[in-house]
Design an enzyme around this catalytic site. Structure first.
Site, PDB file in Angstrom:
ATOM      1  N   GLY A 120      10.693 -18.447   5.477  1.00  7.99           N
ATOM      2  CA  GLY A 120       9.263 -18.087   4.645  1.00  7.99           C
ATOM      3  C   GLY A 120       9.167 -17.423   3.808  1.00  7.99           C
ATOM      4  N   GLY A 139      15.601 -25.337 -11.984  1.00  6.75           N
ATOM      5  CA  GLY A 139      16.273 -25.939 -10.948  1.00  6.75           C
ATOM      6  C   GLY A 139      17.719 -25.460 -11.642  1.00  6.75           C
ATOM      7  N   ASP A 180      13.447 -17.750  -3.900  1.00  7.98           N
ATOM      8  CA  ASP A 180      13.223 -16.813  -3.305  1.00  7.98           C
ATOM      9  C   ASP A 180      14.306 -15.689  -3.768  1.00  7.98           C
ATOM     10  OD1 ASP A 180      11.250 -17.515  -2.159  1.00  7.98           O
ATOM     11  OD2 ASP A 180      11.645 -18.526  -0.739  1.00  7.98           O
TER      12      ASP A 180
END
Length: 765
Positions: free
Chosen positions: A122, A310, A344
């Site tokens: 998450g 990326g 993240d």
């Protein structure tokens, strides 16, 4: 400070107040740098002028060796002790390994029959754990607020969070819903796609959010994502804004628009490329596109826009009109295993460094290191890095580019990679930064690898005393200075050949394989993929698959398909829609059979074998690629073919390159008299068109190799190839000059005279 300022640059009396503040700031920075570890600059908490001044005054050529927590006086220390508050989602991640993503209405089988253990994930939990690990030793707490579910996973999730140093005392729970779940499709190259089932993550109420008012007001910063209800994010952002607490919003999560009212409450908004395109409905292919799209968010109220790219790094567009670009760090071990938590980790690391008041450049560098370490390991939470790992990876900083309010800075020092220091402007350094994938960069030194037409080596045999066969031609190409690669035709060059002998010949010549180029036999005169006989069409596909296998075995990774026969000569000879469908179906079958091999079409508008090719132009070729709809399908452009189609090759490069589908580039030149393909030396007939083509190869960040498809019937083929290589490298330098002179400003004005005057000024013919 004034003693170092040239008389012509001294401020006017109207500027004296600003000068005094600037001088005071300089003294503060000098004092701070004397006492702070790592000689890091200061991230100003003041207005844009002070922020700009701090950036300028601390832009020394030194490179930080480590990111360490800052410490100072009591007031600063108290500020640094404020916790980071992460409010967001908590999931149980199930990782499914696949060779590729399924298409619509398609079922595929997982690469690994075992889904493995359920792991914590998450976006909220990932960022909370990453922030806690990266803050370890600084004295700063990381608080995470989520909603736990009612299932057996709950205790495992709590244990993972607390074991990683996350404070979960503010979390809630819902007795009616299970834990959130994330189904992660992990491809072989480490790319990930996910489907999230909300579970307890949707159990938030407005009362829950308002109850966090005190925690929000006492935080050093708040991190949000989009895997919980949007109204919760809006309430939290409003409370933080009212308390003067910075908010960083990760756009990742649910696919939905973001309101202008929320944008105005955010200190930082951080989308990836896909999310940026979705939010702005603008092109995001080039760096300039990305900056333009980011500024459109700022026009709606956003302050600072941090875009992750990326493998291309990240771009930050600040509220005071700076544009900072950070290249990626080399992934430890040289291979991306799983990019699930990399974004993240990047955002959490940026927030940690920002809260510690490091310079923005250092924040980006620290974030890049965190993302690289995370991508080198499997899983989300299990892969998140420690501060020590990130510090080790940025022992020497990657190249940084700063545009806008601050001049462009290019690192002159090296990048440490595998125990070796590479020059920052070298192709090796660029490849190291991109995990082995060469890119454009702003360097004038050309990073390209070069190949040249192998059949040219059988001409002018009076200049060659070696064998006149395929392996002898390879040996002859080994004498070409600057040549790196051999492109083989199949089956003409490799049919019936022994693989070890080919590999031995390449090694002896000091060359590698660039691509396998398909050449269909004469028996397919009525068509290869479009032959009226289905058996012949299957034979053509089988031949292409054999070429793909050769590409894999020789480490080429690319197959270029040019068909002299897929087309027609007369009106009412063929069904155009049927031909198109046959070509699409053939390429889909080929791409699916070899998903790790790039397959590209080399279109040609006309030929003595086929007066009208099924795919007669760059635009038609792009439409074909779109219909084929495979990630490993692209185009190879040939300059002579573009000229024969009445196209400007540079425009064709721009069209294909901005969509990431330019897999190969074949260079030559010609007069194009009576539809003939001359195959002359590159830039010999159309030098300015050649320069513009190279400019657009740079601008679109072309990553393939350069192949010279020329026909030196009367010339020494070795000298001719060497000239082509020198010519391209010279044009690469000229194109870099155009970039430095901001030629894009002239392009934006459509000012042809000004462009020609610029070429004249630079001494470019």
């Amino acid at each position: 400070l004034l003693s170092l300022t040239p008389p012509s640059r001294l401020p006017s009396p109207l500027d004296q107040g600003g000068t005094m503040r600037l001088a005071l700031l300089a003294l503060c920075i000098v004092a701070a740098e004397a006492s702070l570890p790592g000689n890091l600059g200061v991230h100003s908490l003041g207005g844009s002028n002070r922020h700009f001044a701090a950036s300028r005054l601390t832009s020394s050529p030194r490179r930080i060796q480590h990111i360490k927590p800052l410490r100072g006086g009591n007031e600063v220390s108290a500020e640094l002790q404020k916790p980071l508050l992460v409010i967001g989602s908590l999931n149980v991640d199930i990782i499914i390994e696949v060779d590729r993503l399924p298409h619509k209405d398609e079922t595929i089988v997982a690469r690994n029959p075992n889904t493995g253990s359920a792991v914590a994930g998450g976006k909220g939990a990932n960022q909370a754990v990453a922030a806690a690990k990266l803050s370890a030793g600084s004295g700063r707490r990381v608080q995470f607020v989520c909603q736990f579910g009612n299932d057996a996973h709950t205790q495992m999730l709590k244990d993972v969070l607390t074991q990683n140093g996350v404070d979960i005392s503010l979390c809630g729970s819902d007795a009616t819903k299970p834990s959130g779940q994330g189904f992660v499709l992990l491809e072989a190259d480490g790319a990930v796609s996910s489907v999230v089932v909300g579970g307890a993550n949707v159990a938030w109420t407005e009362e829950h959010a308002y109850a966090l008012k005190d925690a929000i007001g006492g935080a050093g910063a708040v991190l949000l994502q989009r895997e919980i209800p949007e109204q919760i994010n809006e309430i939290v952002a409003k409370l933080a804004h009212e308390a003067g607490v910075p908010v960083m919003q990760d756009v990742g999560g649910e696919d939905r628009p973001i309101s202008d009212s929320l944008l105005k409450l955010l200190t930082y908004i951080s989308p990836n490329l896909t999310e940026l395109r979705r939010l702005t409905m603008q092109a995001v292919e080039t760096d300039d596109d990305i900056i333009k799209a980011a500024k459109s968010l700022q026009a709606r109220g956003a302050q600072n826009v941090l875009v992750t790219l990326g493998g291309r790094g990240s771009i930050l567009v600040t509220a005071d009109d700076q544009v900072l670009k950070q290249e990626v760090c080399a992934v430890p071990g040289g291979r991306v295993l799983d990019a699930t938590g990399a974004g993240d980790a990047f955002r959490a690391a940026f927030a940690v460094a920002l809260a510690e008041r490091h310079r923005l450049q250092d924040c980006l560098r620290f974030a890049a290191a965190a993302g690289a370490v995370t991508a080198s390991r499997l899983g989300a939470v299990p892969s998140l890095p420690s501060r020590q790992e990130c510090s080790a990876l940025i022992a020497v900083a990657p190249v940084e580019h700063i545009r806008g309010g601050v001049p462009i800075l290019d690192a002159d020092d090296g990048i440490r990679c595998g125990g070796h220091v590479l020059k920052a402007n070298s192709a090796g350094a660029v490849a190291a930064l991109r995990g082995g994938e060469a890119g454009r960069g702003n360097e004038a030194e050309c990073p390209m690898e070069f190949g040249s037409r192998l059949n040219s080596m059988k001409d002018r045999l009076d200049l060659w005393d070696g064998p006149n066969d395929v392996l002898g031609w390879v040996a002859r190409q080994g004498a070409v200075k600057g040549l790196d690669l051999v492109d083989f035709n199949y089956p003409q060059h490799l049919g019936g050949m022994d693989l070890p002998k080919v590999q031995e010949a390449l090694a002896g010549a000091g060359l590698k394989t660039g691509a396998i180029c398909l050449r269909f036999p004469k028996e397919m005169q009525l068509g290869a993929y479009t032959h009226p006989d289905p058996a012949m069409r299957k034979k053509a596909i089988k031949l292409t698959l054999e070429a793909c296998k050769w590409a894999e075995d020789l480490g080429a990774g690319e197959v270029v398909v040019w068909s002299a026969f897929d087309g027609y000569d007369y009106s009412l000879q063929v069904d155009y829609t049927e031909l198109w469908a046959q070509v699409v179906g053939a390429f889909q079958e080929i791409c699916d059979a070899f998903p790790n091999v790039k397959v590209s079409l080399e279109y040609k508008p006309t030929d003595e074998n086929t007066r009208f090719f099924t795919v007669p132009s760059t635009g038609a070729a792009m439409l074909l690629v779109q219909d084929i709809d495979r990630a490993n399908m692209g185009l190879t452009l040939d300059v002579g073919h573009c000229l024969a189609a009445g196209e400007n090759p540079a425009q064709s490069v721009a069209m294909v390159g901005q969509r990431g589908k330019l897999f190969g580039m074949q260079l030559n030149d010609g007069y194009q008299r009576l539809g003939a393909e001359d195959g002359l030396m590159f830039g010999s007939v159309h030098p300015r068109m050649a320069l513009e083509l190279v400019y657009w190869l740079r601008k679109t960040q072309y990553k393939g190799h350069v192949y010279f498809d020329t026909f030196p019937r009367n010339e020494d083929p070795v000298r001719e190839a060497e000239y082509n290589i020198r010519r391209f490298k010279k044009l690469w330098q000229r194109a870099a000059q155009l970039e430095e002179e901001k030629v894009e400003r002239l392009l934006a004005k459509h000012d042809a005279v000004a462009s020609l005057e610029l070429l004249e000024q630079l001494g470019i013919d």
